[in-house]
Scaffold this active site. Structure first.
Site, PDB file in Angstrom:
ATOM      1  N   GLY A 222      22.786  -0.838  28.271  1.00 41.33           N
ATOM      2  CA  GLY A 222      21.756   0.200  28.202  1.00 41.33           C
ATOM      3  C   GLY A 222      21.215   0.634  29.544  1.00 41.33           C
ATOM      4  O   GLY A 222      20.159   1.280  29.600  1.00 41.33           O
ATOM      5  N   GLU A 256      26.057  -6.558  29.239  1.00 41.74           N
ATOM      6  CA  GLU A 256      27.203  -5.826  28.667  1.00 41.74           C
ATOM      7  C   GLU A 256      26.987  -4.323  28.749  1.00 41.74           C
ATOM      8  O   GLU A 256      26.842  -3.656  27.726  1.00 41.74           O
ATOM      9  CB  GLU A 256      27.507  -6.299  27.242  1.00 41.74           C
ATOM     10  N   GLY A 258      27.872  -0.344  29.319  1.00 39.43           N
ATOM     11  CA  GLY A 258      29.008   0.526  29.028  1.00 39.43           C
ATOM     12  C   GLY A 258      28.899   1.814  29.817  1.00 39.43           C
ATOM     13  O   GLY A 258      29.572   2.037  30.818  1.00 39.43           O
ATOM     14  N   CYS A 329      33.671  27.657  15.952  1.00 46.56           N
ATOM     15  CA  CYS A 329      32.912  28.691  15.254  1.00 46.56           C
ATOM     16  C   CYS A 329      31.614  28.096  14.729  1.00 46.56           C
ATOM     17  O   CYS A 329      31.391  28.032  13.515  1.00 46.56           O
ATOM     18  CB  CYS A 329      33.735  29.237  14.092  1.00 46.56           C
ATOM     19  N   TYR A 358      31.394   7.899  26.339  1.00 43.60           N
ATOM     20  CA  TYR A 358      30.870   8.565  25.135  1.00 43.60           C
ATOM     21  C   TYR A 358      31.194  10.062  25.163  1.00 43.60           C
ATOM     22  O   TYR A 358      30.322  10.899  24.927  1.00 43.60           O
ATOM     23  CB  TYR A 358      29.353   8.346  25.016  1.00 43.60           C
TER      24      TYR A 358
HETATM   25  C1  LIG Z   1      26.522   0.237  22.843  1.00 42.67           C
HETATM   26  C2  LIG Z   1      26.234  -1.177  23.172  1.00 42.67           C
HETATM   27  C3  LIG Z   1      26.278  -1.617  24.496  1.00 42.67           C
HETATM   28  C4  LIG Z   1      26.495  -0.689  25.660  1.00 42.67           C
HETATM   29  O1  LIG Z   1      25.434   0.198  25.793  1.00 42.67           O
HETATM   30  P1  LIG Z   1      25.411   1.246  27.047  1.00 42.67           P
HETATM   31  O2  LIG Z   1      24.205   2.061  26.783  1.00 42.67           O
HETATM   32  O3  LIG Z   1      26.678   2.007  26.981  1.00 42.67           O
HETATM   33  O4  LIG Z   1      25.309   0.424  28.289  1.00 42.67           O
HETATM   34  C5  LIG Z   1      26.100  -2.963  24.723  1.00 42.67           C
HETATM   35  N1  LIG Z   1      25.879  -3.828  23.712  1.00 42.67           N
HETATM   36  C6  LIG Z   1      25.814  -3.430  22.422  1.00 42.67           C
HETATM   37  C7  LIG Z   1      25.569  -4.430  21.365  1.00 42.67           C
HETATM   38  C8  LIG Z   1      25.989  -2.095  22.111  1.00 42.67           C
HETATM   39  O5  LIG Z   1      25.906  -1.703  20.834  1.00 42.67           O
END
Ligand SMILES: *Cc1c(COP(=O)(O)O)cnc(C)c1O
Length: 384
Positions: A222, A256, A258, A329, A358
């Site tokens: 996040g 973690e 992303g 459209c 994403y």
């Molecule tokens: C989506 C998600 C992430 C990654 O979130 P980002 O905002 O992309 O960093 C990490 N852990 C869990 C459990 C998620 O669902």
């Protein structure tokens, strides 16, 4: 904002009729990932598991692998895909609504399973296999100002997570290794540190009571990404310093992320098909659409972009505001609304930045049956 390599590739693809296309700068990705690694420091640094759902593209996973400790997967499909691309990767399996087949796959292939409910834990125990689990807690609290709060059915309330201890008591092959928490997206380093402290403050005493020695605490992902300021970066160094100050000997911390890892390495490059005025506003219609990069629709933002003038004949507009739309459209097919441009003409190339996470993988590709975009990877000497 746009790397020189991507600018060159965009020009070449336009000349060849190869647009729209996703262009991924793997060299930029490696440099960014190495920077994150360095910023988090060495001793006591949290492990990094990349959240594959942000972008599971095989070339991206392979480029990223040397810079992360593992990959977090959130479905059986992601697990099978990542295992195939990275046979030796350490995997953590999370996500709501795991089927029995997915739990079985997770037990065999993932070194950690993130458990979402006492019932899921009992189904895992019923498999009768050795498995290491983190229990996912959803701490209530003030998540104001975040892009996405993980309220709802994710993980367990702190008041109800004790029910897992009863299940674990009768499941000797299920080992409690720690706590997992992913509470929100879009947090800057200060907010992320406050949240990490909150997670640690709750998890440590709970794990102590549960008799978990050498605990692991997954602080989630996040980390913020600012689509309105494509040059801004999450302050990994400040976050790394803060986490290092909170870390205690004997415990293992993990994050973690992303989006903040891969978003900057991808561009969705396309071309202007028409420029016109409707009800007093300028519109540019571009090849492709949000069925290929759904990000601006889901986030309700203007996707940042660079215009690369390209020879063409047809209508144009001078300096002014324009809404960039795609070929679908539907009035929802908007990349960016009422955004300023110096000039825009049919044939110009528009390179949307921050399309490395994403983007394609969350999009509804088949709507209207337009041709699929190309996929290109800028990779050192092997560059397009
Ligand atoms: C989506 C998600 C992430 C990654 O979130 P980002 O905002 O992309 O960093 C990490 N852990 C869990 C459990 C998620 O669902």
């Amino acid at each position: 904002m746009i790397t020189e390599a991507v600018r060159r590739a965009a020009g070449r693809l336009a000349a060849e009729g190869g647009l729209p296309a996703f262009v991924h700068d793997l060299d930029a990705l490696r440099a960014h990932a190495a920077g994150i690694r360095d910023a988090l420091g060495a001793a006591g640094a949290p492990e990094i598991f990349y959240a594959a759902k942000a972008n599971p593209d095989a070339r991206i996973l392979a480029a990223l692998a040397p810079f992360v400790d593992g990959i977090e997967v959130a479905s059986g499909g992601e697990l099978a895909h990542v295992r195939n691309v990275l046979p030796d990767a350490r995997l953590a399996f999370g996500g709501p609504g795991k089927t029995d087949e997915e739990l079985d796959l997770a037990v065999r292939e993932a070194e950690r399973v993130h458990v979402e409910s006492p019932y899921e834990l009992s189904r895992l125990a019923a498999l009768g296999q050795d498995v290491d689990v983190l229990l996912r807690v959803n701490l209530a609290g003030d998540r104001e100002g975040v892009a996405l709060a993980m309220s709802g059915p994710f993980g367990m309330d702190p008041e109800s997570i004790d029910a897992c201890l009863d299940v674990l008591g009768g499941a000797p092959r299920v080992r409690l290794r720690g706590i997992h928490a992913h509470l929100a997206s879009g947090l800057d380093a200060d907010a992320m540190l406050r949240q990490s402290a909150e997670i640690l403050g709750w998890a440590r005493p709970w794990l102590g009571r549960a008799g978990c020695t050498d605990p692991e605490i997954n602080l989630g992902g996040g980390m913020a990404v600012d689509y309105a300021d494509p040059a801004a970066r999450f302050d990994w160094a400040a976050y790394g310093r803060g986490v290092a100050a909170m870390a205690r000997p004997g415990e293992r911390l993990r994050i973690e992320p992303g989006r903040a890892v891969t978003v900057y390495c991808g561009w969705y490059v396309t071309q202007v098909l028409d420029v016109k005025k409707a009800h007093g506003r300028w519109y540019a219609v571009l090849r492709g659409g949000t069925h290929q990069i759904r990000t601006p629709v889901t986030k309700d933002h203007d996707q940042p972009f660079t215009v690369i003038p390209h020879d063409g004949s047809g209508p144009s507009m001078g300096a002014g505001r324009v809404t960039l739309v795609g070929q679908l459209c539907t009035p929802k097919d908007v990349f960016a609304r009422d955004v300023p441009v110096a000039r825009l003409a049919v044939g110009d190339v528009v390179a949307f930045a921050m399309a490395g996470a994403y983007a394609w993988n969350i999009s509804h590709h088949d709507f209207l049956m337009h041709p699929k975009p190309g996929f290109h990877y800028l990779d050192g000497a092997k560059t397009l």
